[in-house]
Design a protein around this motif. Structure first.
Motif, PDB file in Angstrom:
ATOM      1  N   LEU A  10     -10.034  -6.720  21.154  1.00 29.76           N
ATOM      2  CA  LEU A  10     -10.852  -6.226  20.044  1.00 29.76           C
ATOM      3  C   LEU A  10     -10.281  -4.965  19.425  1.00 29.76           C
ATOM      4  CD1 LEU A  10     -14.111  -4.417  21.226  1.00 29.76           C
ATOM      5  CD2 LEU A  10     -12.275  -4.993  22.794  1.00 29.76           C
ATOM      6  N   TYR A  11      -9.309  -4.328  20.089  1.00 32.16           N
ATOM      7  CA  TYR A  11      -8.685  -3.118  19.546  1.00 32.16           C
ATOM      8  C   TYR A  11      -7.333  -3.392  18.869  1.00 32.16           C
ATOM      9  CZ  TYR A  11     -12.282  -0.729  22.243  1.00 32.16           C
ATOM     10  OH  TYR A  11     -13.490  -0.300  22.747  1.00 32.16           O
ATOM     11  N   ASP A  12      -6.993  -4.668  18.669  1.00 27.26           N
ATOM     12  CA  ASP A  12      -5.796  -4.984  17.882  1.00 27.26           C
ATOM     13  C   ASP A  12      -5.956  -4.409  16.481  1.00 27.26           C
ATOM     14  OD1 ASP A  12      -5.092  -6.436  20.091  1.00 27.26           O
ATOM     15  OD2 ASP A  12      -4.840  -8.347  19.046  1.00 27.26           O
ATOM     16  N   VAL A  13      -4.899  -3.841  15.937  1.00 28.04           N
ATOM     17  CA  VAL A  13      -4.949  -3.306  14.577  1.00 28.04           C
ATOM     18  C   VAL A  13      -3.758  -3.832  13.784  1.00 28.04           C
ATOM     19  CG1 VAL A  13      -6.153  -1.186  15.240  1.00 28.04           C
ATOM     20  CG2 VAL A  13      -3.667  -1.209  15.204  1.00 28.04           C
ATOM     21  N   PRO A  14      -3.910  -4.004  12.474  1.00 27.31           N
ATOM     22  CA  PRO A  14      -2.790  -4.468  11.654  1.00 27.31           C
ATOM     23  C   PRO A  14      -1.789  -3.342  11.408  1.00 27.31           C
ATOM     24  CG  PRO A  14      -4.661  -3.964  10.257  1.00 27.31           C
ATOM     25  CD  PRO A  14      -5.141  -3.794  11.678  1.00 27.31           C
ATOM     26  N   ARG A  15      -0.593  -3.715  11.070  1.00 26.45           N
ATOM     27  CA  ARG A  15       0.373  -2.718  10.598  1.00 26.45           C
ATOM     28  C   ARG A  15      -0.103  -2.158   9.263  1.00 26.45           C
ATOM     29  NH1 ARG A  15       5.868  -3.492  12.643  1.00 26.45           N
ATOM     30  NH2 ARG A  15       5.841  -5.085  14.288  1.00 26.45           N
ATOM     31  N   ARG A  16       0.400  -1.007   8.906  1.00 20.78           N
ATOM     32  CA  ARG A  16       0.069  -0.419   7.622  1.00 20.78           C
ATOM     33  C   ARG A  16       0.582  -1.303   6.485  1.00 20.78           C
ATOM     34  NH1 ARG A  16      -0.948   4.779   6.694  1.00 20.78           N
ATOM     35  NH2 ARG A  16       0.533   4.817   4.968  1.00 20.78           N
ATOM     36  N   ALA A  17      -0.174  -1.373   5.399  1.00 15.48           N
ATOM     37  CA  ALA A  17       0.248  -2.180   4.250  1.00 15.48           C
ATOM     38  C   ALA A  17       1.556  -1.660   3.665  1.00 15.48           C
ATOM     39  CB  ALA A  17      -0.847  -2.174   3.186  1.00 15.48           C
ATOM     40  N   THR A  18       1.742  -0.348   3.691  1.00 15.49           N
ATOM     41  CA  THR A  18       2.976   0.270   3.200  1.00 15.49           C
ATOM     42  C   THR A  18       3.618   1.056   4.333  1.00 15.49           C
ATOM     43  OG1 THR A  18       2.009   0.497   0.984  1.00 15.49           O
ATOM     44  CG2 THR A  18       3.987   1.798   1.473  1.00 15.49           C
ATOM     45  N   PRO A  19       4.747   0.582   4.868  1.00 19.03           N
ATOM     46  CA  PRO A  19       5.401   1.313   5.960  1.00 19.03           C
ATOM     47  C   PRO A  19       5.872   2.696   5.507  1.00 19.03           C
ATOM     48  CG  PRO A  19       6.259  -0.924   5.763  1.00 19.03           C
ATOM     49  CD  PRO A  19       5.433  -0.671   4.545  1.00 19.03           C
ATOM     50  N   ARG A  20       5.937   3.605   6.438  1.00 17.00           N
ATOM     51  CA  ARG A  20       6.496   4.927   6.168  1.00 17.00           C
ATOM     52  C   ARG A  20       8.025   4.852   6.201  1.00 17.00           C
ATOM     53  NH1 ARG A  20       1.789   6.049   9.287  1.00 17.00           N
ATOM     54  NH2 ARG A  20       0.463   7.629   8.290  1.00 17.00           N
ATOM     55  N   THR A  21       8.651   5.654   5.367  1.00 15.94           N
ATOM     56  CA  THR A  21      10.115   5.669   5.358  1.00 15.94           C
ATOM     57  C   THR A  21      10.674   6.421   6.560  1.00 15.94           C
ATOM     58  OG1 THR A  21      10.103   7.628   3.937  1.00 15.94           O
ATOM     59  CG2 THR A  21      10.265   5.477   2.854  1.00 15.94           C
ATOM     60  N   ALA A  22       9.877   7.325   7.143  1.00 18.41           N
ATOM     61  CA  ALA A  22      10.322   8.071   8.318  1.00 18.41           C
ATOM     62  C   ALA A  22       9.126   8.410   9.198  1.00 18.41           C
ATOM     63  CB  ALA A  22      11.053   9.338   7.915  1.00 18.41           C
ATOM     64  N   VAL A  23       9.127   7.874  10.407  1.00 16.61           N
ATOM     65  CA  VAL A  23       8.111   8.202  11.410  1.00 16.61           C
ATOM     66  C   VAL A  23       8.749   9.189  12.384  1.00 16.61           C
ATOM     67  CG1 VAL A  23       6.708   7.304  13.298  1.00 16.61           C
ATOM     68  CG2 VAL A  23       6.993   5.957  11.204  1.00 16.61           C
ATOM     69  N   PRO A  24       8.118  10.328  12.644  1.00 16.68           N
ATOM     70  CA  PRO A  24       8.726  11.337  13.525  1.00 16.68           C
ATOM     71  C   PRO A  24       8.923  10.829  14.952  1.00 16.68           C
ATOM     72  CG  PRO A  24       6.921  12.280  12.252  1.00 16.68           C
ATOM     73  CD  PRO A  24       6.850  10.796  12.059  1.00 16.68           C
ATOM     74  N   ALA A  25       9.974  11.289  15.597  1.00 18.60           N
ATOM     75  CA  ALA A  25      10.186  10.989  17.017  1.00 18.60           C
ATOM     76  C   ALA A  25       8.988  11.490  17.820  1.00 18.60           C
ATOM     77  CB  ALA A  25      11.458  11.664  17.508  1.00 18.60           C
ATOM     78  N   GLY A  26       8.602  10.717  18.828  1.00 21.10           N
ATOM     79  CA  GLY A  26       7.465  11.093  19.653  1.00 21.10           C
ATOM     80  C   GLY A  26       6.131  10.606  19.147  1.00 21.10           C
ATOM     81  N   SER A  27       6.112   9.906  18.022  1.00 21.54           N
ATOM     82  CA  SER A  27       4.852   9.386  17.492  1.00 21.54           C
ATOM     83  C   SER A  27       4.331   8.256  18.378  1.00 21.54           C
ATOM     84  CB  SER A  27       5.044   8.865  16.065  1.00 21.54           C
ATOM     85  OG  SER A  27       5.369   9.916  15.181  1.00 21.54           O
ATOM     86  N   VAL A  28       3.047   8.344  18.735  1.00 22.19           N
ATOM     87  CA  VAL A  28       2.377   7.295  19.501  1.00 22.19           C
ATOM     88  C   VAL A  28       1.649   6.411  18.500  1.00 22.19           C
ATOM     89  CG1 VAL A  28       0.673   6.800  21.294  1.00 22.19           C
ATOM     90  CG2 VAL A  28       2.142   8.827  21.477  1.00 22.19           C
ATOM     91  N   ALA A  29       1.906   5.110  18.561  1.00 20.44           N
ATOM     92  CA  ALA A  29       1.474   4.235  17.476  1.00 20.44           C
ATOM     93  C   ALA A  29       0.922   2.913  17.997  1.00 20.44           C
ATOM     94  CB  ALA A  29       2.657   3.985  16.543  1.00 20.44           C
ATOM     95  N   LEU A  30       0.132   2.262  17.142  1.00 24.52           N
ATOM     96  CA  LEU A  30      -0.470   0.973  17.451  1.00 24.52           C
ATOM     97  C   LEU A  30      -0.099  -0.046  16.385  1.00 24.52           C
ATOM     98  CD1 LEU A  30      -4.151   2.155  18.174  1.00 24.52           C
ATOM     99  CD2 LEU A  30      -2.276   1.976  19.818  1.00 24.52           C
ATOM    100  N   ALA A  31       0.090  -1.294  16.831  1.00 25.73           N
ATOM    101  CA  ALA A  31       0.277  -2.414  15.903  1.00 25.73           C
ATOM    102  C   ALA A  31      -0.021  -3.700  16.649  1.00 25.73           C
ATOM    103  CB  ALA A  31       1.694  -2.446  15.341  1.00 25.73           C
ATOM    104  N   GLY A  32      -0.926  -4.520  16.083  1.00 21.36           N
ATOM    105  CA  GLY A  32      -1.307  -5.740  16.786  1.00 21.36           C
ATOM    106  C   GLY A  32      -1.846  -5.392  18.160  1.00 21.36           C
ATOM    107  N   PRO A  33      -1.378  -6.072  19.228  1.00 23.14           N
ATOM    108  CA  PRO A  33      -1.862  -5.773  20.579  1.00 23.14           C
ATOM    109  C   PRO A  33      -1.073  -4.675  21.277  1.00 23.14           C
ATOM    110  CG  PRO A  33      -0.429  -7.683  20.649  1.00 23.14           C
ATOM    111  CD  PRO A  33      -0.509  -7.268  19.201  1.00 23.14           C
ATOM    112  N   TYR A  34      -0.113  -4.061  20.579  1.00 17.27           N
ATOM    113  CA  TYR A  34       0.837  -3.170  21.240  1.00 17.27           C
ATOM    114  C   TYR A  34       0.601  -1.688  20.937  1.00 17.27           C
ATOM    115  CZ  TYR A  34       3.388  -7.564  21.732  1.00 17.27           C
ATOM    116  OH  TYR A  34       3.740  -8.864  22.019  1.00 17.27           O
ATOM    117  N   THR A  35       0.942  -0.876  21.934  1.00 14.43           N
ATOM    118  CA  THR A  35       1.127   0.559  21.756  1.00 14.43           C
ATOM    119  C   THR A  35       2.611   0.838  21.923  1.00 14.43           C
ATOM    120  OG1 THR A  35      -1.059   1.253  22.547  1.00 14.43           O
ATOM    121  CG2 THR A  35       0.717   2.844  22.770  1.00 14.43           C
ATOM    122  N   GLY A  36       3.147   1.781  21.146  1.00 18.50           N
ATOM    123  CA  GLY A  36       4.550   2.146  21.273  1.00 18.50           C
ATOM    124  C   GLY A  36       4.735   3.624  20.997  1.00 18.50           C
TER     125      GLY A  36
END
Length: 205
Positions: A134-160
């Motif tokens: 139930l905590y699955d989330v979609p990717r952002r509609a517009t990706p960022r051109t640069a995500v900072p190192a160390g960013s904790v992120a969610l997409a679908g069923p995954y954390t990264g």
């Protein structure tokens, strides 16, 4: 299960789910360790496992579908703890998607125990499972051109956790100072397939 030849000495095994891929990966590692399977590399992905460096891929392809693959075993040893500041720019959006208050997102995320399902995208990047569906989330509609190192992120069923600055479309919920990839460390990757991981709010460390 579907087993596909890849070149002369490799097989790609397709299975029905991420859990099945992780269970197969664990069983392949076990058989290699006990000496009943001769294989160079075993590389898990979302719903596949690649076996490379096989002496007789044709014979293995015939036998694999009949294997009894046990349920995913519990990972021995302590979980890797990653301290997180839950300060990501998408925290409010994730809270809205989950239907909770913003301050509840860190509580929910930190309460879960994660497992590294597979690695990829960039050296040191692990795809972690552990949150309920139930905590699955979609990717952002517009990706960022640069995500900072160390960013904790969610997409679908995954954390990264982004090991370095790079483009990305995942939902950013926090940041960590943990070093995901270090050439001077053995192994260089902090996160390897099968490892247990817990995220700890920074104020509790």
């Amino acid at each position: 299960m579907r087993v596909l030849p890849v070149g002369d000495r490799a097989l790609l095994v397709e299975v029905s789910s991420g859990d099945a891929a992780q269970a197969l990966h664990a069983e392949l590692l076990r058989r290699r360790a006990e000496g009943s399977l001769s294989v160079g590399e075993i590389v898990p992905a979302a719903r596949t496992v690649l076996l490379d460096g096989l002496d007789d891929p044709v014979s293995l392809a015939e036998r694999l579908p009949a294997w009894d693959i046990p349920a995913l075993p519990a990972r021995a040893g302590e979980a890797i703890e990653i301290a997180v500041r839950y300060d990501g720019p998408d925290l409010a959006d994730v809270a809205a998607l989950w239907g909770v208050r913003e301050r509840e997102v860190p509580e929910i995320h930190a309460a879960a125990e994660f497992r590294v399902a597979f690695c990829g995208f960039a050296p040191g990047f692990g795809y972690l499972t552990g949150l309920p569906p139930l905590y699955d989330v979609p990717r952002r509609a517009t990706p960022r051109t640069a995500v900072p190192a160390g960013s904790v992120a969610l997409a679908g069923p995954y954390t990264g956790v982004y090991p370095r600055s790079s483009p990305g479309g995942w939902q950013l919920i926090g940041t960590t100072d943990a070093v995901l990839w270090d050439h001077a460390r053995v192994p260089a990757a902090l996160l390897t397939p099968g490892a247990r991981v817990r995220f700890v709010p920074a104020e509790r460390t």
